[in-house]
Design an enzyme around this catalytic site. Sequence first.
Site, PDB file in Angstrom:
ATOM      1  N   THR A 188       0.845  -1.198   0.000  1.00 39.11           N
ATOM      2  CA  THR A 188       0.000   0.000   0.000  1.00 39.11           C
ATOM      3  C   THR A 188       0.878   1.245   0.000  1.00 39.11           C
ATOM      4  OG1 THR A 188      -1.678  -1.251   1.185  1.00 39.11           O
ATOM      5  CG2 THR A 188      -1.954   1.129   1.145  1.00 39.11           C
ATOM      6  N   LYS A 196       4.977  10.890  21.487  1.00 41.03           N
ATOM      7  CA  LYS A 196       5.051  11.919  22.538  1.00 41.03           C
ATOM      8  C   LYS A 196       3.677  12.217  23.119  1.00 41.03           C
ATOM      9  CE  LYS A 196       8.759  14.329  20.087  1.00 41.03           C
ATOM     10  NZ  LYS A 196       9.027  15.539  19.309  1.00 41.03           N
ATOM     11  N   ARG A 249      -2.402   5.290   7.192  1.00 37.74           N
ATOM     12  CA  ARG A 249      -2.651   3.953   7.747  1.00 37.74           C
ATOM     13  C   ARG A 249      -2.361   4.027   9.239  1.00 37.74           C
ATOM     14  NH1 ARG A 249      -0.640  -1.864   5.629  1.00 37.74           N
ATOM     15  NH2 ARG A 249      -2.354  -1.392   4.218  1.00 37.74           N
ATOM     16  N   HIS A 266     -10.289  -1.044   4.552  1.00 37.25           N
ATOM     17  CA  HIS A 266      -9.171  -0.798   3.635  1.00 37.25           C
ATOM     18  C   HIS A 266      -9.780  -0.550   2.253  1.00 37.25           C
ATOM     19  CE1 HIS A 266      -5.282  -0.796   1.979  1.00 37.25           C
ATOM     20  NE2 HIS A 266      -4.810  -1.961   2.380  1.00 37.25           N
TER      21      HIS A 266
HETATM   22  C1  NCD Z   1      -3.446  -6.081   3.602  1.00 39.04           C
HETATM   23  C2  NCD Z   1      -3.594  -5.151   4.777  1.00 39.04           C
HETATM   24  O1  NCD Z   1      -2.679  -4.410   5.104  1.00 39.04           O
HETATM   25  O2  NCD Z   1      -4.661  -5.197   5.348  1.00 39.04           O
HETATM   26  N1  NCD Z   1      -2.349  -5.849   2.799  1.00 39.04           N
HETATM   27  C3  NCD Z   1      -2.353  -4.857   1.876  1.00 39.04           C
HETATM   28  O3  NCD Z   1      -2.710  -3.724   2.138  1.00 39.04           O
HETATM   29  N2  NCD Z   1      -1.973  -5.181   0.643  1.00 39.04           N
HETATM   30  C4  NCD Z   1      -3.578  -7.503   3.966  1.00 39.04           C
HETATM   31  C5  NCD Z   1      -2.866  -8.044   5.139  1.00 39.04           C
HETATM   32  O4  NCD Z   1      -2.070  -7.367   5.803  1.00 39.04           O
HETATM   33  O5  NCD Z   1      -3.104  -9.219   5.412  1.00 39.04           O
END
Ligand code: NCD
Length: 306
Positions: A58, A86, A107, A135
């Site tokens: 990502t 912090k 994220r 996601h």
């Molecule tokens: C996924 C996530 O981060 O949720 N990966 C991703 O973004 N390609 C899947 C995972 O971590 O299993």
Amino acid sequence: MQLPFNHLVSAKQLTRESMTELFRVADFMNDVWTSGVRSDMLGEKIIALLFYEPSSRTMLSFQAAVQGLSAGMILAQGEDSSSFKKGESIEDTIKVVARYADLIVMRHPEAGSAERAAAVSHVPFINAGDGPNEHPTQALLDVYTIQKVLGRLENMHIAFSMDAKHSRTIRSLAMLLSQYPGMKFTFITPEELRVDPALLQELKAAGVDCAEASEMEAGLDADILYMNRLQKERFNDGADFERYREKYRVTADMIRGRKALVMDPLPRVGEIATDVDDLPNAVYFDQVRNGVLVRMALLAKMLGKA
Ligand code: NCD
């Protein structure tokens, strides 16, 4: 067509119409990418990438998308390197970063963090994964991949395995696909990792024919077999589930000669044997490539440039 949102927090915001539009732009981005000439579509923009939870695809695909459109980029990576350490709140971090950048991608390990961030961001915001919750950009690239490979987004059977309880990619993808007619979903999981009953209710209310199963056989004749690793960092007894690794695994012998396309958001942690890679069923590396195109399209649309 303008997208019906300023911030992308949940797959629920993505209507069929907006997906069609984003996929049209993603196809255009494919032409741009393969032309060998870098686009300067976002030449005057700065994108902030805030990754407070581990990420490879990502984060790197957002970086590739930013660079493919010639935008500037600022990056914060890892909770340790940020002011959260912090004691700074998500809200304050976003208010600060929105003064540096034209769009923020974040994220974060907490469910609901994306909604909090979007609520205070005066620049467009994209959720790149908020803990076990959602996601949406992964779901979008998954739907784009299905459309490209199968040539349709209707009347299909999708089997999801194995950690439907904690997987944000399964949750967001199921939500997106539930908008199309003629959908059948089978969630193949151990008893303890069953899909969230509230999500199941929502999917059924949207008209999806939903089933739950415990054996991989239930998914081998599906159109799509969507695999995702055990999300063991998301629950205390995660390590106890290692015993399921063999049971919820797809191998070449199981899938050879069948129509099921095997997908996985990756990383792969044993849920797909490497001998599947050489079969025509394997599309997980196509998903990776499509991720850049879809994220280019999203950045361009959300910044009013496409
Ligand atoms: C996924 C996530 O981060 O949720 N990966 C991703 O973004 N390609 C899947 C995972 O971590 O299993």
